[in-house]
Scaffold this motif. Structure first.
Motif, PDB file in Angstrom:
ATOM      1  N   LEU A 169      47.092  51.038  37.415  1.00  0.00           N
ATOM      2  CA  LEU A 169      47.936  49.922  36.982  1.00  0.00           C
ATOM      3  C   LEU A 169      47.410  48.618  37.573  1.00  0.00           C
ATOM      4  O   LEU A 169      47.266  47.606  36.880  1.00  0.00           O
ATOM      5  CB  LEU A 169      49.371  50.191  37.446  1.00  0.00           C
ATOM      6  CG  LEU A 169      50.486  49.319  36.892  1.00  0.00           C
ATOM      7  CD1 LEU A 169      50.516  49.392  35.384  1.00  0.00           C
ATOM      8  CD2 LEU A 169      51.819  49.761  37.478  1.00  0.00           C
ATOM      9  N   ASN A 170      47.091  48.684  38.868  1.00  0.00           N
ATOM     10  CA  ASN A 170      46.544  47.496  39.516  1.00  0.00           C
ATOM     11  C   ASN A 170      45.221  47.084  38.882  1.00  0.00           C
ATOM     12  O   ASN A 170      44.978  45.898  38.636  1.00  0.00           O
ATOM     13  CB  ASN A 170      46.308  47.763  41.010  1.00  0.00           C
ATOM     14  CG  ASN A 170      47.615  47.842  41.776  1.00  0.00           C
ATOM     15  OD1 ASN A 170      48.651  47.408  41.278  1.00  0.00           O
ATOM     16  ND2 ASN A 170      47.566  48.398  42.961  1.00  0.00           N
TER      17      ASN A 170
ATOM     18  N   ARG B 246      44.126  47.665  35.828  1.00  0.00           N
ATOM     19  CA  ARG B 246      44.314  47.058  34.505  1.00  0.00           C
ATOM     20  C   ARG B 246      44.882  45.653  34.633  1.00  0.00           C
ATOM     21  O   ARG B 246      44.501  44.743  33.898  1.00  0.00           O
ATOM     22  CB  ARG B 246      45.248  47.934  33.665  1.00  0.00           C
ATOM     23  CG  ARG B 246      44.547  49.189  33.166  1.00  0.00           C
ATOM     24  CD  ARG B 246      45.450  49.980  32.255  1.00  0.00           C
ATOM     25  NE  ARG B 246      46.515  50.654  32.994  1.00  0.00           N
ATOM     26  CZ  ARG B 246      47.731  50.879  32.512  1.00  0.00           C
ATOM     27  NH1 ARG B 246      48.054  50.479  31.302  1.00  0.00           N
ATOM     28  NH2 ARG B 246      48.627  51.510  33.236  1.00  0.00           N
ATOM     29  N   ALA B 247      45.780  45.465  35.579  1.00  0.00           N
ATOM     30  CA  ALA B 247      46.392  44.138  35.732  1.00  0.00           C
ATOM     31  C   ALA B 247      45.374  43.111  36.215  1.00  0.00           C
ATOM     32  O   ALA B 247      45.311  42.006  35.681  1.00  0.00           O
ATOM     33  CB  ALA B 247      47.575  44.219  36.695  1.00  0.00           C
TER      34      ALA B 247
ATOM     35  N   GLU C 224      43.049  41.982  33.575  1.00  0.00           N
ATOM     36  CA  GLU C 224      43.643  41.284  32.434  1.00  0.00           C
ATOM     37  C   GLU C 224      44.180  39.914  32.856  1.00  0.00           C
ATOM     38  O   GLU C 224      43.773  38.891  32.323  1.00  0.00           O
ATOM     39  CB  GLU C 224      44.777  42.150  31.876  1.00  0.00           C
ATOM     40  CG  GLU C 224      45.191  41.831  30.475  1.00  0.00           C
ATOM     41  CD  GLU C 224      44.089  42.142  29.469  1.00  0.00           C
ATOM     42  OE1 GLU C 224      43.929  41.340  28.547  1.00  0.00           O
ATOM     43  OE2 GLU C 224      43.390  43.173  29.616  1.00  0.00           O
ATOM     44  N   THR C 225      45.079  39.898  33.805  1.00  0.00           N
ATOM     45  CA  THR C 225      45.739  38.669  34.242  1.00  0.00           C
ATOM     46  C   THR C 225      45.830  38.669  35.763  1.00  0.00           C
ATOM     47  O   THR C 225      46.882  38.933  36.322  1.00  0.00           O
ATOM     48  CB  THR C 225      47.161  38.587  33.640  1.00  0.00           C
ATOM     49  OG1 THR C 225      47.148  39.123  32.329  1.00  0.00           O
ATOM     50  CG2 THR C 225      47.657  37.158  33.588  1.00  0.00           C
TER      51      THR C 225
ATOM     52  N   ALA D 119      48.774  36.912  37.544  1.00  0.00           N
ATOM     53  CA  ALA D 119      50.074  37.571  37.509  1.00  0.00           C
ATOM     54  C   ALA D 119      50.119  38.687  38.547  1.00  0.00           C
ATOM     55  O   ALA D 119      51.102  38.835  39.270  1.00  0.00           O
ATOM     56  CB  ALA D 119      50.350  38.130  36.111  1.00  0.00           C
ATOM     57  N   ALA D 120      49.048  39.451  38.635  1.00  0.00           N
ATOM     58  CA  ALA D 120      49.010  40.529  39.624  1.00  0.00           C
ATOM     59  C   ALA D 120      49.146  39.935  41.021  1.00  0.00           C
ATOM     60  O   ALA D 120      49.873  40.460  41.870  1.00  0.00           O
ATOM     61  CB  ALA D 120      47.704  41.308  39.494  1.00  0.00           C
TER      62      ALA D 120
ATOM     63  N   VAL E   2      49.762  42.052  44.524  1.00  0.00           N
ATOM     64  CA  VAL E   2      48.584  42.905  44.353  1.00  0.00           C
ATOM     65  C   VAL E   2      47.386  42.146  44.917  1.00  0.00           C
ATOM     66  O   VAL E   2      47.188  40.973  44.584  1.00  0.00           O
ATOM     67  CB  VAL E   2      48.334  43.227  42.870  1.00  0.00           C
ATOM     68  CG1 VAL E   2      47.041  44.004  42.690  1.00  0.00           C
ATOM     69  CG2 VAL E   2      49.501  44.002  42.292  1.00  0.00           C
TER      70      VAL E   2
END
Ligand SMILES: Nc1ncnc2c1ncn2[C@@H]1O[C@H](COP(=O)(O)OP(=O)(O)OP(=O)(O)O)[C@@H](O)[C@H]1O
Ligand SMILES: [Mg+2]
Lengths: 310, 504
Positions: free
Chosen positions: A172-173, A175-176, A179-180, A183-184, A189
């Motif tokens: 999840l981390n 992918r985040a 991508e953005t 935001a993470a 994160v």
């Protein structure tokens, strides 16, 4: 040509295609993880060479294939740390840095090889597993149950990587941050830590891919990988950043390579034609890249370094 | 519960905060008010660990704390709803919420997350589909996802940077109910908004910033909207305006039986028609997510049209693309300026010139004419009061409202005859909003046909010659100004049709 279309030759070709797909698969899966985190590594080829040499020299000195495999992964991890430092910490441009890694791997392994080995000495490499009755099955046995353990590891990693990407907090981390990252970051994160981890994992797999190759052929030589690392990067695009897609691509390239080899062995293509045939993977890569050039599903922050601007 | 003392923050060329003090008490809503670029976002970003103050101290419950990262802010019980959404579009709502949370054995098990998310969303009245991908959500829904992210983490001090800028009046009421329930639980809130009515409604304390400095502290009982506006701007401000009657010309923009699909493949617009004549403003009112975005995108060629057609000046546009539509004299101020309106990496002048850089006098023999460009950009920056250190500043470094002004300046200054304007004053301060309204009306006076898509009901009613209410992709009504009352339109926005009201 009719020599080629016999059951035994076709089966042998497919079986060796699966075997040849192994390094493609390992390195491309690793590259997928890195790219999902937003880091492009064009240096896979170099890391594979270093992994291949590490595996070769270790197996040569210790006589242990296991030690060779571990050495390849360790060398990959080291290269991962280096690459993470260059791109994540120093924010160097990823494309060029990857080419640098490739050139370093190419030159460095050649240098070491001449110094430490000189004339090629074959090693006792990987052997296919003997799974008793399964391996003895007609057709199926040769296709699926006589490979080396690393081939099974590579294919087992396909669902493992899928699971890691889609069902774990690490994935999840990853992918985040691919991508953005902003935001993470606002959720605590640690973007650059996640990216570093992804790079190291990817490089360990690239190192292992190189090791597999060296242990498979039982020899090391200059530029042993001959472009497979670059094809691995292309496979990530081909597979649209999904492990199943990457596997399909790796199999395709494995089978094409084994077909070319087989046709040469059978003397169906000879001379200048065989040189052209040897280019088949490269040509296929270009065709594939053009076909999948839409880049649908590419991580938005691929190649973009992250820093909180304060 | 929170004290910020003597905060100073400098950026190249600007002092964003200068010696700012701010105290937030538990159970209170403390509002930050100020023009675009006054330094509101900067102050709260320091609090959230996104920026580092140059001077000053932050204390939580009396203890001085170092907030070096958002992670630290979260552990101190601070939650933030960002002015520009901080969501990962390719992840689901639940995954966005789960991001950064610790979990047992590293497994991202969405089951419990979804369960708690639904609990939190029920408790605070924030309905959401936890399995929807962010990219599929309308702005209002994304907002709820943002708030839920913070509430899920049990934030005790919640910062809301312009949360209402993207909401409709009923949604704002719901949000305020949520906020009141949060203060009743003893949480402290920092609230930022440009809408003075809201500020008067929700605030316990108000701090007004201008050019990075605190210029006033007050409470709603001690002041009025006009008082706040004057404090912000530093001069007298008159609120509200009259729109002169005016004859209209031929239809410039005609949308006929439009059928368009949304991101999820749902029918976002069905059999939707509207005509806009020269010298007319037609307002499209409605709650966010009822097809407004898809309408604007379809007309502008950013979304395929499944049925129906779009005509500009009496001639249909076969397959609209942004370029072909622009060539026909249509300008567009998109709803999501950061995504479709401006390129953050380019500087202010480049963004201002994005449409016209190909035309004389800005290009000659293929070469950009920097003199002419600079002159025009400086003029636009002055006229639209864009607050920027220079025209070569990177656009993403501007404050939120000023980025919008850049887009509006570009689109309004072209001589397009048709203007499609989505949420033109969302997030921009009262002085600038008045200016945008003025510009819209002068475009109207000059004979432009304007399609004004807005979720701000007051804005729609104040400026529009006709009001069309959009509900679930269909037009609920097409009312002339005189018949469009707040109550009537407000009701239509909730999907209650006129026939139903008549028979009730
Ligand atoms: N990262 C940055 N780099 C350079 N300048 C910045 C940066 N962030 C903000 N600024 C500048 O600091 C000033 C204050 O900006 P800030 O975003 O705090 O304004 P704001 O009060 O939130 O305005 P708005 O109502 O438009 O959101 C502006 O002049 C802006 O250009
Ligand atoms: Mg702001």
């Amino acid at each position: 040509m009719s020599d080629f279309f016999t059951v035994s030759v076709l089966v042998a070709t497919l079986a060796s295609g699966i075997r040849l797909a192994t390094p493609f698969l390992l390195s491309a899966l690793g590259e997928t993880i890195g790219q999902r985190a937003g880091v492009l590594n064009l240096g896979v080829e170099g890391v594979m060479l270093i992994g291949a040499y590490a595996a070769y020299i270790t197996a040569l000195r210790t006589g242990s294939v296991v030690a060779g495999v571990l050495a390849a992964m360790g060398a990959g991890a080291l290269m991962g740390i280096v690459y993470a430092f260059i791109t994540v910490v120093m924010h160097a441009t990823q494309g060029i840095s990857g080419i640098g890694i490739f050139l370093f791997g190419l030159g460095f392994t050649d240098l070491l090889f001449r110094h430490q080995v000189g004339t090629p000495v074959p090693i006792d490499g990987l052997r296919g597993l003997d799974m008793g009755g399964l391996s003895d099955l007609p057709v199926v046995g040769e296709l699926f149950f006589q490979h080396s353990v690393l081939t099974y590891v590579a294919f087992a990693l396909v669902p493992v990587v899928w699971f890691a990407m889609n069902r774990t907090t690490f994935g999840l981390n990853v992918r985040a941050v691919g991508e953005t990252p902003e935001a993470a970051d606002t959720l605590g994160v640690r973007v650059n830590v996640v990216r570093t981890q992804a790079i190291i994992i990817g490089n360990v797999m690239a190192g292992l891919a190189g090791g597999t190759l060296a242990l498979d052929v039982g020899i090391f030589q200059q530029n042993l990988t001959s472009g497979q690392g670059f094809i691995a990067v292309a496979l990530v695009y081909f597979g649209a950043w999904r492990s199943s897609g990457v596997m399909a691509g790796a199999l395709l390239f494995g089978v094409v390579s084994s077909t070319v080899l087989q046709l040469k062995t059978l003397g169906i293509i000879v001379g200048a034609n065989s040189t052209i045939a040897a280019m088949a993977p490269a040509i296929l890569t270009i065709v594939v890249l053009v076909l999948v050039s839409r880049r649908i599903g590419a991580p938005s922050a691929l190649t973009v370094p992250f820093e909180r601007d304060n | 519960m929170l004290e910020m003392v003597g905060i100073t923050k400098r950026f190249p060329g600007v002092i964003a905060n200068e010696d700012v003090d701010l105290t937030v008490l538990p159970g209170q809503v403390h509002t930050l008010l100020g023009e675009n670029g006054a330094g509101k976002s900067t102050l709260v970003k320091i609090l959230y660990g996104l920026y580092r103050q140059d001077e000053g101290e932050v204390k939580i419950n009396g203890e001085p704390v170092e907030i070096a990262s958002p992670a630290a802010a979260i552990t101190h019980g601070i939650g933030m709803i960002h002015q520009h959404f901080m969501l990962v579009p390719t992840l689901t709502v639940a995954e966005n919420v789960a991001l950064g949370l610790h979990s047992r054995r590293g497994l991202a098990d969405m089951g419990p997350v979804r369960k708690r998310l639904m609990e939190v969303s029920d408790r605070h009245g924030l309905a959401i589909d936890p399995d929807a991908y962010i990219w599929q959500l309308a702005v209002g829904e994304r907002q709820r996802a943002e708030i839920l992210k913070a509430l899920y983490r049990e934030a005790q001090l919640l910062v809301l940077d312009e949360p209402t800028a993207v909401l409709t009046p009923p949604e704002v009421e719901d949000l305020f109910a949520t906020l009141r329930s949060l203060t009743n639980e003893g949480r402290g809130l920092i609230f930022i908004s440009h809408k003075l009515t809201e500020v008067m409604d929700i605030s316990d304390q108000i701090t007004v910033l201008r050019d990075g400095r605190v210029v006033g502290r007050t409470t709603p009982s001690e002041t009025s909207r006009e008082g706040l506006a004057s404090m912000m701007v530093g001069r007298e401000v008159r609120l509200g305006r009259d729109v002169p009657d005016q004859d209209t010309g031929d239809d410039r923009l005609a949308v006929d039986a439009l059928r368009v699909r949304g991101d999820r493949g749902n029918l976002a617009l069905e059999d939707f028609s509207v005509q806009v004549a020269a010298g007319e403003i037609v307002g499209i009112a409605g709650v966010s997510g009822n097809g407004q975005r898809e309408l604007a995108e379809a007309i502008f060629g950013l979304r395929p049209i499944e049925g129906g057609r779009v005509e500009v000046a009496g001639r249909p546009i076969a397959t609209p693309t942004p370029k072909s539509v622009r060539r026909r004299g249509v300008a567009f101020v998109p709803e999501e300026r950061m995504r479709h309106g401006a390129v953050g990496e380019l500087n202010v002048s480049e963004n201002l010139m994005l449409v016209e850089y190909e035309h004389r006098p800005y290009v000659r023999a293929g070469l950009l004419q920097f003199g002419a460009i600079a002159e025009r950009c400086k003029d636009l920056v002055r006229r639209f009061t864009v607050k920027t250190p220079s025209i070569t500043t990177q656009t993403s470094h501007l404050s939120g409202g000023n980025i919008q002004k850049v887009v509006i300046a570009r689109e309004f200054s072209s001589d397009a005859e048709v203007l499609i304007v989505a949420q033109p004053t969302r997030g921009i301060d009262i002085g600038a909003a008045e200016y945008v309204h003025e510009r819209l009306l002068s475009k109207r006076a000059a004979g432009a046909a304007i399609l004004l898509i807005t979720e701000d009901l007051d804005e729609a009613l104040q400026l529009s010659d006709r009001v069309v209410v959009l509900y679930e992709g269909r037009a609920m009504c097409d009312l002339p100004r005189a018949e469009a009352t707040t109550d009537r339109v407000g009701l239509l926005m909730t999907g209650v049709s006129e026939d139903a009201t008549a028979s009730a």
